[in-house]
Scaffold this motif. Structure first.
Motif, PDB file in Angstrom:
ATOM      1  N   GLY A  94     -14.435   1.546   0.606  1.00 45.65           N
ATOM      2  CA  GLY A  94     -13.645   2.680   0.351  1.00 45.65           C
ATOM      3  C   GLY A  94     -12.191   2.576   0.976  1.00 45.65           C
ATOM      4  O   GLY A  94     -11.114   3.172   0.246  1.00 45.65           O
ATOM      5  N   VAL A  95     -12.069   2.183   2.078  1.00 45.97           N
ATOM      6  CA  VAL A  95     -10.685   1.925   2.523  1.00 45.97           C
ATOM      7  C   VAL A  95      -9.761   1.008   1.563  1.00 45.97           C
ATOM      8  O   VAL A  95      -8.677   1.139   1.509  1.00 45.97           O
ATOM      9  N   ALA A  96     -10.542  -0.099   1.155  1.00 44.61           N
ATOM     10  CA  ALA A  96      -9.829  -1.019   0.431  1.00 44.61           C
ATOM     11  C   ALA A  96      -9.495  -0.372  -0.961  1.00 44.61           C
ATOM     12  O   ALA A  96      -8.310  -0.820  -1.259  1.00 44.61           O
ATOM     13  N   LEU A  97      -9.952   0.575  -1.611  1.00 42.97           N
ATOM     14  CA  LEU A  97      -9.668   1.070  -2.853  1.00 42.97           C
ATOM     15  C   LEU A  97      -8.520   2.037  -2.563  1.00 42.97           C
ATOM     16  O   LEU A  97      -7.582   2.213  -3.440  1.00 42.97           O
ATOM     17  N   VAL A  98      -8.359   2.448  -1.195  1.00 42.00           N
ATOM     18  CA  VAL A  98      -7.236   3.178  -0.952  1.00 42.00           C
ATOM     19  C   VAL A  98      -5.865   2.380  -0.590  1.00 42.00           C
ATOM     20  O   VAL A  98      -4.693   2.537  -1.141  1.00 42.00           O
ATOM     21  N   VAL A  99      -6.046   1.537   0.193  1.00 39.25           N
ATOM     22  CA  VAL A  99      -5.098   0.670   0.747  1.00 39.25           C
ATOM     23  C   VAL A  99      -4.749  -0.399  -0.350  1.00 39.25           C
ATOM     24  O   VAL A  99      -3.304  -0.624  -0.509  1.00 39.25           O
ATOM     25  N   LEU A 100      -5.584  -0.977  -0.846  1.00 39.41           N
ATOM     26  CA  LEU A 100      -5.154  -2.105  -2.063  1.00 39.41           C
ATOM     27  C   LEU A 100      -4.542  -1.435  -3.283  1.00 39.41           C
ATOM     28  O   LEU A 100      -3.984  -2.265  -4.060  1.00 39.41           O
ATOM     29  N   ALA A 102      -3.057   1.702  -3.769  1.00 40.41           N
ATOM     30  CA  ALA A 102      -1.996   2.863  -3.601  1.00 40.41           C
ATOM     31  C   ALA A 102      -1.265   2.476  -2.390  1.00 40.41           C
ATOM     32  O   ALA A 102      -1.671   1.862  -1.406  1.00 40.41           O
ATOM     33  N   GLY A 103       0.109   2.890  -2.139  1.00 41.67           N
ATOM     34  CA  GLY A 103       0.903   2.720  -1.013  1.00 41.67           C
ATOM     35  C   GLY A 103       1.433   1.560  -0.880  1.00 41.67           C
ATOM     36  O   GLY A 103       1.467   0.690  -2.042  1.00 41.67           O
ATOM     37  N   THR A 104       2.165   1.105   0.046  1.00 46.92           N
ATOM     38  CA  THR A 104       3.078   0.023   0.023  1.00 46.92           C
ATOM     39  C   THR A 104       2.634  -0.937   1.304  1.00 46.92           C
ATOM     40  O   THR A 104       3.093  -2.309   1.358  1.00 46.92           O
ATOM     41  N   ALA A 105       1.828  -0.381   2.094  1.00 44.05           N
ATOM     42  CA  ALA A 105       1.336  -1.283   3.098  1.00 44.05           C
ATOM     43  C   ALA A 105       0.084  -1.075   3.649  1.00 44.05           C
ATOM     44  O   ALA A 105      -0.713  -0.857   3.010  1.00 44.05           O
ATOM     45  N   GLY A 106      -0.071  -0.907   5.219  1.00 46.92           N
ATOM     46  CA  GLY A 106      -1.478  -0.618   5.842  1.00 46.92           C
ATOM     47  C   GLY A 106      -1.926   0.695   5.424  1.00 46.92           C
ATOM     48  O   GLY A 106      -0.943   1.419   5.131  1.00 46.92           O
ATOM     49  N   PRO A 107      -3.014   1.067   6.152  1.00 51.29           N
ATOM     50  CA  PRO A 107      -3.532   2.536   6.458  1.00 51.29           C
ATOM     51  C   PRO A 107      -2.518   3.435   6.986  1.00 51.29           C
ATOM     52  O   PRO A 107      -2.422   4.392   6.529  1.00 51.29           O
ATOM     53  N   SER A 108      -2.099   2.842   7.872  1.00 50.24           N
ATOM     54  CA  SER A 108      -0.961   3.688   8.799  1.00 50.24           C
ATOM     55  C   SER A 108       0.124   4.272   8.056  1.00 50.24           C
ATOM     56  O   SER A 108       0.414   5.441   7.909  1.00 50.24           O
ATOM     57  N   HIS A 170      -7.346 -10.047  -5.000  1.00 49.17           N
ATOM     58  CA  HIS A 170      -6.714 -11.054  -5.960  1.00 49.17           C
ATOM     59  C   HIS A 170      -5.855 -10.472  -6.851  1.00 49.17           C
ATOM     60  O   HIS A 170      -5.025 -11.090  -7.263  1.00 49.17           O
ATOM     61  N   PHE A 171      -6.021  -9.117  -7.127  1.00 53.91           N
ATOM     62  CA  PHE A 171      -4.983  -8.469  -7.967  1.00 53.91           C
ATOM     63  C   PHE A 171      -4.066  -7.599  -7.541  1.00 53.91           C
ATOM     64  O   PHE A 171      -3.441  -6.724  -8.081  1.00 53.91           O
ATOM     65  N   THR A 172      -3.816  -7.810  -6.149  1.00 57.15           N
ATOM     66  CA  THR A 172      -2.983  -6.883  -5.503  1.00 57.15           C
ATOM     67  C   THR A 172      -1.828  -7.533  -5.003  1.00 57.15           C
ATOM     68  O   THR A 172      -1.795  -8.718  -4.964  1.00 57.15           O
ATOM     69  N   LEU A 173      -0.831  -6.900  -4.243  1.00 53.48           N
ATOM     70  CA  LEU A 173       0.431  -7.556  -3.862  1.00 53.48           C
ATOM     71  C   LEU A 173       0.007  -8.297  -2.650  1.00 53.48           C
ATOM     72  O   LEU A 173      -0.963  -7.781  -1.790  1.00 53.48           O
ATOM     73  N   GLU A 175       1.622  -8.321   0.314  1.00 51.71           N
ATOM     74  CA  GLU A 175       2.020  -7.538   1.624  1.00 51.71           C
ATOM     75  C   GLU A 175       0.757  -6.459   1.820  1.00 51.71           C
ATOM     76  O   GLU A 175       0.495  -6.176   2.933  1.00 51.71           O
ATOM     77  N   ARG A 176       0.129  -6.224   0.802  1.00 57.31           N
ATOM     78  CA  ARG A 176      -1.175  -5.029   0.909  1.00 57.31           C
ATOM     79  C   ARG A 176      -2.294  -5.956   1.392  1.00 57.31           C
ATOM     80  O   ARG A 176      -3.164  -5.449   2.194  1.00 57.31           O
ATOM     81  N   ILE A 177      -2.208  -7.344   0.931  1.00 54.62           N
ATOM     82  CA  ILE A 177      -3.373  -8.149   1.238  1.00 54.62           C
ATOM     83  C   ILE A 177      -3.365  -8.406   2.705  1.00 54.62           C
ATOM     84  O   ILE A 177      -4.191  -8.533   3.595  1.00 54.62           O
ATOM     85  N   GLN A 178      -1.970  -8.659   3.332  1.00 53.69           N
ATOM     86  CA  GLN A 178      -1.764  -8.931   4.776  1.00 53.69           C
ATOM     87  C   GLN A 178      -2.219  -7.718   5.353  1.00 53.69           C
ATOM     88  O   GLN A 178      -2.725  -7.867   6.530  1.00 53.69           O
ATOM     89  N   ALA A 179      -1.774  -6.501   5.181  1.00 52.22           N
ATOM     90  CA  ALA A 179      -2.041  -5.327   5.684  1.00 52.22           C
ATOM     91  C   ALA A 179      -3.416  -5.136   5.883  1.00 52.22           C
ATOM     92  O   ALA A 179      -4.180  -4.743   6.804  1.00 52.22           O
ATOM     93  N   TYR A 180      -4.312  -5.465   4.715  1.00 53.71           N
ATOM     94  CA  TYR A 180      -5.712  -5.266   4.983  1.00 53.71           C
ATOM     95  C   TYR A 180      -6.291  -6.305   5.690  1.00 53.71           C
ATOM     96  O   TYR A 180      -7.156  -5.785   6.555  1.00 53.71           O
ATOM     97  N   THR A 181      -5.794  -7.256   5.428  1.00 51.84           N
ATOM     98  CA  THR A 181      -6.573  -8.483   6.534  1.00 51.84           C
ATOM     99  C   THR A 181      -6.317  -8.290   8.039  1.00 51.84           C
ATOM    100  O   THR A 181      -7.247  -8.395   8.964  1.00 51.84           O
ATOM    101  N   ILE A 182      -5.188  -7.777   8.339  1.00 52.84           N
ATOM    102  CA  ILE A 182      -4.894  -7.378   9.914  1.00 52.84           C
ATOM    103  C   ILE A 182      -5.732  -6.191  10.242  1.00 52.84           C
ATOM    104  O   ILE A 182      -6.308  -6.247  11.296  1.00 52.84           O
TER     105      ILE A 182
END
Length: 340
Positions: A94-100, A102-108, A170-173, A175-182
């Motif tokens: 559910g978080v991934a659908l929001v973070v990956l 929409a937006g430009t970085a992590g959840p914050s 795999h289909f996202t940017l 910086e979003r992958i890095q934010a989600y990984t952290i």
């Protein structure tokens, strides 16, 4: 219980005192009482970093512990928990659908742009993801009698959710992958005060709602047939447990990341400490002990005296994995299967 409460107060202050910069306890008391500090930087550190972490740790540790207690009571399986049953993975989806998407970085940063309702949005998205997995498990529990089989199915649901997350990544940017990984490493320090308000609101709702389920949970320990003979509506009680567990695991995962092993280990440690299965004692015990364990893990992860921070999930795994091993061996010595 008094000892746990006293320990929780001490650990709360240690969370504020220890870190890359040590702040004396008298200064902490002055800052919390609104008298300011002799160092302006200390006041910024406490209010903007350490106090939010401490509050989030309290809510996350207590919430995951209650979710684990409810899961173990519902499935009557010592290895049941939010992370093992795939609930945390569903919340992460559910978080991934929001973070990956929409937006430009992590959840914050995303929620900072969306505002207060954005905080509700990510909490609801995580809770719905957790609820979806739990709903599928509950549907299958009517046809599958083996609790070990349900655990395996929960793991499979978790793997499926993680597969969808991998496809999204795999289909996202980058910086979003890095934010989600952290975010996936787990942390109590990534939430803003607006997000903390949502976390406290959801967890307090679940805590208050849980109090009214103590009697029903005790009856569930005696088996479904006995519970029905006592007039307990199993579907109703399962739905209530389902709502509380989904909300707790979802909102904690949304703002802290997937935190493992606390939900499994704390209920067992409380049963060993209090030597009882009475939920009237285990419920407050899990709240206090879970909060203490979460703060201990975060203090260790912050590596006091050094400017590094370890992944919180690594610390909770080091603490919780030996407890799971102890559960398996203790059941084996008693001549019982772990799925009982």
């Amino acid at each position: 219980m008094v000892f746990l409460l006293f320990s929780l107060i001490i650990l709360f202050f240690l969370e504020l005192i220890l870190g890359s910069v040590s702040i004396p306890c008298p200064e902490i008391i002055r800052i919390l009482s609104g008298q300011g500090s002799s160092h302006d930087s200390w006041e910024i550190i406490v209010y903007n970093f350490r106090l939010p972490k401490a509050v989030v740790g309290l809510c996350a540790g207590a919430g995951l512990s209650i979710a684990g207690l409810f899961m173990q009571t519902l499935f009557r399986n010592p290895l049941a928990g939010p992370d093992v049953l795939g609930l945390s993975s569903g919340a992460a989806l559910g978080v991934a659908l929001v973070v990956l998407t929409a937006g430009t970085a992590g959840p914050s940063s995303i929620l900072a742009d969306l505002g207060f309702f954005g905080n509700f949005g990510i909490a609801i998205a995580a809770s719905l993801g957790s609820a979806l997995v739990l709903m599928m498990i509950l549907v299958l529990s009517k046809r599958v009698r083996s609790s070990m089989t349900l655990l395996i199915l929960g793991l499979m649901f978790g793997y499926t959710a993680n597969s969808f997350i991998s496809i999204l990544m795999h289909f996202t940017l980058a910086e979003r992958i890095q934010a989600y990984t952290i975010w996936s490493f787990g942390s109590f320090g990534g939430a803003t005060w607006d997000q903390i308000q949502i976390l406290v609101l959801f967890t307090m709702f679940a805590f208050v709602f849980s109090i009214f389920l103590i009697k029903d949970l005790n009856v569930l320990l005696l088996g479904d047939q006995y519970a029905e003979s006592m007039g307990l509506d199993l579907i109703r009680i399962r739905n209530k447990i389902f709502i509380i567990t989904a909300v707790l695991s979802g909102v904690v995962t949304a703002f802290c990341g997937p935190i493992g092993f606390i939900g499994i280990s704390v209920p067992h440690l409380c049963r060993a400490i209090f030597a009882t299965a009475n939920h009237g004692i285990l419920l407050p015990g899990c709240i206090l002990f879970g909060a203490c364990l979460a703060l201990i893990a975060d203090i260790i992860a912050s590596v006091p005296g050094y400017s590094i921070t370890l992944p919180l999930n690594a610390i909770t795994s080091l603490i919780g994995a030996p407890v799971v091993i102890w559960i398996i061996f203790s059941k084996s010595r008693a001549g019982m299967e772990v799925s009982v």
